[in-house]
Design a protein around this motif. Sequence first.
Motif, PDB file in Angstrom:
ATOM      1  N   ASP A  27      25.544  79.021  77.158  1.00  0.00           N
ATOM      2  CA  ASP A  27      25.031  80.320  76.715  1.00  0.00           C
ATOM      3  C   ASP A  27      23.515  80.329  76.825  1.00  0.00           C
ATOM      4  O   ASP A  27      22.857  79.319  76.596  1.00  0.00           O
ATOM      5  CB  ASP A  27      25.456  80.651  75.282  1.00  0.00           C
ATOM      6  N   SER A  37      29.560  89.550  69.512  1.00  0.00           N
ATOM      7  CA  SER A  37      30.402  88.833  68.543  1.00  0.00           C
ATOM      8  C   SER A  37      29.730  88.626  67.191  1.00  0.00           C
ATOM      9  O   SER A  37      30.380  88.202  66.241  1.00  0.00           O
ATOM     10  CB  SER A  37      30.845  87.487  69.123  1.00  0.00           C
ATOM     11  N   GLU A  43      36.968  94.048  62.400  1.00  0.00           N
ATOM     12  CA  GLU A  43      38.331  94.520  62.169  1.00  0.00           C
ATOM     13  C   GLU A  43      39.291  93.958  63.211  1.00  0.00           C
ATOM     14  O   GLU A  43      39.023  94.020  64.418  1.00  0.00           O
ATOM     15  CB  GLU A  43      38.383  96.042  62.266  1.00  0.00           C
ATOM     16  N   ILE A 356      35.021  93.536  77.859  1.00  0.00           N
ATOM     17  CA  ILE A 356      35.659  93.245  76.562  1.00  0.00           C
ATOM     18  C   ILE A 356      34.898  93.978  75.456  1.00  0.00           C
ATOM     19  O   ILE A 356      34.177  93.384  74.655  1.00  0.00           O
ATOM     20  CB  ILE A 356      35.745  91.719  76.303  1.00  0.00           C
TER      21      ILE A 356
HETATM   22  C1  LIG Z   1      29.296  98.051  67.106  1.00  0.00           C
HETATM   23  C2  LIG Z   1      30.507  97.281  67.532  1.00  0.00           C
HETATM   24  C3  LIG Z   1      31.626  97.237  66.710  1.00  0.00           C
HETATM   25  C4  LIG Z   1      32.767  96.550  67.111  1.00  0.00           C
HETATM   26  N1  LIG Z   1      33.807  96.440  66.245  1.00  0.00           N
HETATM   27  C5  LIG Z   1      34.904  95.741  66.612  1.00  0.00           C
HETATM   28  C6  LIG Z   1      35.973  95.569  65.705  1.00  0.00           C
HETATM   29  O1  LIG Z   1      35.903  95.952  64.534  1.00  0.00           O
HETATM   30  N2  LIG Z   1      37.085  94.943  66.160  1.00  0.00           N
HETATM   31  C7  LIG Z   1      37.192  94.474  67.441  1.00  0.00           C
HETATM   32  O2  LIG Z   1      38.245  93.978  67.802  1.00  0.00           O
HETATM   33  N3  LIG Z   1      36.160  94.558  68.291  1.00  0.00           N
HETATM   34  C8  LIG Z   1      35.019  95.161  67.907  1.00  0.00           C
HETATM   35  N4  LIG Z   1      33.962  95.244  68.753  1.00  0.00           N
HETATM   36  C9  LIG Z   1      34.046  94.591  70.060  1.00  0.00           C
HETATM   37  C10 LIG Z   1      33.783  93.086  69.962  1.00  0.00           C
HETATM   38  O3  LIG Z   1      32.592  92.841  69.266  1.00  0.00           O
HETATM   39  C11 LIG Z   1      33.686  92.528  71.377  1.00  0.00           C
HETATM   40  O4  LIG Z   1      34.832  92.900  72.085  1.00  0.00           O
HETATM   41  C12 LIG Z   1      33.577  91.009  71.399  1.00  0.00           C
HETATM   42  O5  LIG Z   1      32.607  90.540  70.504  1.00  0.00           O
HETATM   43  C13 LIG Z   1      33.235  90.577  72.814  1.00  0.00           C
HETATM   44  O6  LIG Z   1      33.060  89.192  72.817  1.00  0.00           O
HETATM   45  P1  LIG Z   1      32.533  88.463  74.108  1.00  0.00           P
HETATM   46  O7  LIG Z   1      32.621  87.012  73.831  1.00  0.00           O
HETATM   47  O8  LIG Z   1      33.229  88.995  75.307  1.00  0.00           O
HETATM   48  O9  LIG Z   1      31.018  88.954  74.276  1.00  0.00           O
HETATM   49  P2  LIG Z   1      29.686  88.510  73.520  1.00  0.00           P
HETATM   50  O10 LIG Z   1      29.910  88.215  72.110  1.00  0.00           O
HETATM   51  O11 LIG Z   1      28.667  89.548  73.848  1.00  0.00           O
HETATM   52  O12 LIG Z   1      29.292  87.140  74.214  1.00  0.00           O
HETATM   53  C14 LIG Z   1      28.822  87.056  75.527  1.00  0.00           C
HETATM   54  C15 LIG Z   1      27.873  85.878  75.596  1.00  0.00           C
HETATM   55  O13 LIG Z   1      27.515  85.647  76.950  1.00  0.00           O
HETATM   56  C16 LIG Z   1      26.183  85.175  76.973  1.00  0.00           C
HETATM   57  N5  LIG Z   1      25.642  85.373  78.321  1.00  0.00           N
HETATM   58  C17 LIG Z   1      25.513  86.549  78.980  1.00  0.00           C
HETATM   59  N6  LIG Z   1      24.983  86.337  80.202  1.00  0.00           N
HETATM   60  C18 LIG Z   1      24.774  85.007  80.314  1.00  0.00           C
HETATM   61  C19 LIG Z   1      24.228  84.187  81.341  1.00  0.00           C
HETATM   62  N7  LIG Z   1      23.803  84.688  82.509  1.00  0.00           N
HETATM   63  N8  LIG Z   1      24.135  82.856  81.112  1.00  0.00           N
HETATM   64  C20 LIG Z   1      24.560  82.319  79.927  1.00  0.00           C
HETATM   65  N9  LIG Z   1      25.074  83.058  78.925  1.00  0.00           N
HETATM   66  C21 LIG Z   1      25.186  84.381  79.118  1.00  0.00           C
HETATM   67  C22 LIG Z   1      25.501  86.027  75.914  1.00  0.00           C
HETATM   68  O14 LIG Z   1      24.308  85.422  75.458  1.00  0.00           O
HETATM   69  C23 LIG Z   1      26.571  86.118  74.843  1.00  0.00           C
HETATM   70  O15 LIG Z   1      26.408  85.126  73.860  1.00  0.00           O
HETATM   71  C24 LIG Z   1      32.801  95.910  68.378  1.00  0.00           C
HETATM   72  C25 LIG Z   1      31.663  95.922  69.188  1.00  0.00           C
HETATM   73  C26 LIG Z   1      30.519  96.579  68.766  1.00  0.00           C
HETATM   74  C27 LIG Z   1      29.296  96.542  69.620  1.00  0.00           C
END
Ligand SMILES: Cc1cc2nc3c(=O)[nH]c(=O)nc-3n(C[C@H](O)[C@H](O)[C@H](O)COP(=O)(O)OP(=O)(O)OC[C@H]3O[C@@H](n4cnc5c(N)ncnc54)[C@H](O)[C@@H]3O)c2cc1C
Length: 508
Positions: A27, A37, A43, A356
């Motif tokens: 990361d 995240s 939720e 996602i």
């Molecule tokens: C306001 C809001 C409310 C939400 N509420 C809900 C809810 O109640 N329930 C639910 O199910 N979902 C909810 N979601 C959706 C949920 O938060 C996301 O679907 C989930 O967190 C996505 O996880 P992820 O691991 O795909 O992405 P992220 O958590 O964004 O992680 C991606 C990671 O990739 C890293 N990264 C990116 N590019 C690079 C690179 N080039 N090199 C190295 N690292 C990199 C970033 O630093 C980051 O840490 C909500 C989202 C938001 C914004």
Amino acid sequence: MVVGAGIIGCAIAREITRYLPDVVVLDKENDVACGASKANNAEVHSGIGEDAGTLKQKLNVRGNRMYDEFVAGLGVDFRRQGLLIVVTPRSVPPEVAEKMGPEELDELLRVKIPEGIVAYGKAAGIEGLRILNREEVLAREPNVTPEAVSGVFDPHYGLVCPYKLTIALAEHAVINGARVILNTEVTGIRVEDGEVRGVITNRGEIATGLVINAAGVFADEVAEMAGAGGFRIHPRKGATLLFDRQVTSEYVRSSVALFRMPGMKKERSKGGGAMPTVEGNLQLGPTAVEVEDKYDTSISAEEIEEIFERFHYLLPNFPKEAVISAFSGVRAPTHEEDFVIEASERVRGFVNVAGIQSPGLASAPAIVEMVMGFLHELGIPREPRPDFDPIRPTTPRFAELDDRERDSLIRKDPRWGNIVCRCEYVTEAEVLAAIHSLVPATDMDGVKRRTRTGMGRCQGGFCGHRVAAILARELGIPVTEVTKSGGGSPLYLGENKEFLQPGRSGHA
Ligand SMILES: Cc1cc2nc3c(=O)[nH]c(=O)nc-3n(C[C@H](O)[C@H](O)[C@H](O)COP(=O)(O)OP(=O)(O)OC[C@H]3O[C@@H](n4cnc5c(N)ncnc54)[C@H](O)[C@@H]3O)c2cc1C
């Protein structure tokens, strides 16, 4: 190799370690859970709010069912508080209501809409939704608008702390052999003869034949690096207000949302609502605003007002004065508004887990299951390791212990008796455990996410400098180098009156 240490990347890494200890998570940030995240509404949706026939809905319904097993052994709180969907005259567009007689409208609000919601759930495989009349709605949630006509209770909705879960998954993966490498940005993917050969980062190249792209809002850019793209992510910000749990822990028992007929919502999101957190804080939100900048987590006064206005109708007496904080996160939707989970057909060894947006947290277990299907095809063994450790040990939460348990800990180590954060009752021993954990906290926010320091009413006014001093001591750095959340976020600009000392100059 997993790119991205959010809930999705860490959950996939943990699952891989069931079969193979040899997995690396990269990361670009200095901690896990620094993207969406850490800034969502926590939720575990049931799938009732998703469009029928989408991959999002399918994986959400399945993921929700898998959650108890998903969190087992991690030492993370998960509870099913349910969702109350409230039907009021505002659930119907005025132009539709105007054309109806009073009896017809009443029938729509009392019978047809609730029955429609239950039927919609059934078609998606969500059983057990209960129709409530007005009295039952108000008995369940006395703070809901007296204009409520009926409601539907969905018992499947759950709550989990998203960043604690992500940290727990990362640590569980590490216990089972994974490596989490932070402060490392992926800048390119080496592909030769149509196969992944390595990952190029700002700190050098790492050879690998398998890349799982879980890079959140940046997943489209990482996919392009491999020539395995074809989708665009347009960032959509969401702001949420957080209330003092001392005031709001019993304000709502379940999550509460206002039903609006299809087509009534202006924004592309589930529309938000009032939600407790596992810790008991009330949350109101989120908003949904398209933004240009993938790092835009700003919150304007207008957004805060918008949240107040929107939810004043649903919960007329909510304690406005008990707001302690506001946060915003950036969703990662594609233009198709669905998850993109695929093993690339163009680049062997490259798997996209993109788009996602919500309900990504709720769908995580089912997303992992789907991704593992591709990974087994790509060579990850199908036979689980006999030495996989199913348990992640946890640090006790002083605030949750009884006097005898507290006394016993303090006798063993007096740092259990040193209260660092008075609002949340966090001890020095807990802060130390966070700083020396398997995926260690290296800044103020990292300690906060692991221990709750600074999350109470005073928002760090009392504990901030105490935590900074402990971080400085344990990391062996001057306190002026302690940051809020990594590079570019210093807590202190210099020593007190430093610029008044002879021979020192500074800004006026
Ligand atoms: C306001 C809001 C409310 C939400 N509420 C809900 C809810 O109640 N329930 C639910 O199910 N979902 C909810 N979601 C959706 C949920 O938060 C996301 O679907 C989930 O967190 C996505 O996880 P992820 O691991 O795909 O992405 P992220 O958590 O964004 O992680 C991606 C990671 O990739 C890293 N990264 C990116 N590019 C690079 C690179 N080039 N090199 C190295 N690292 C990199 C970033 O630093 C980051 O840490 C909500 C989202 C938001 C914004």
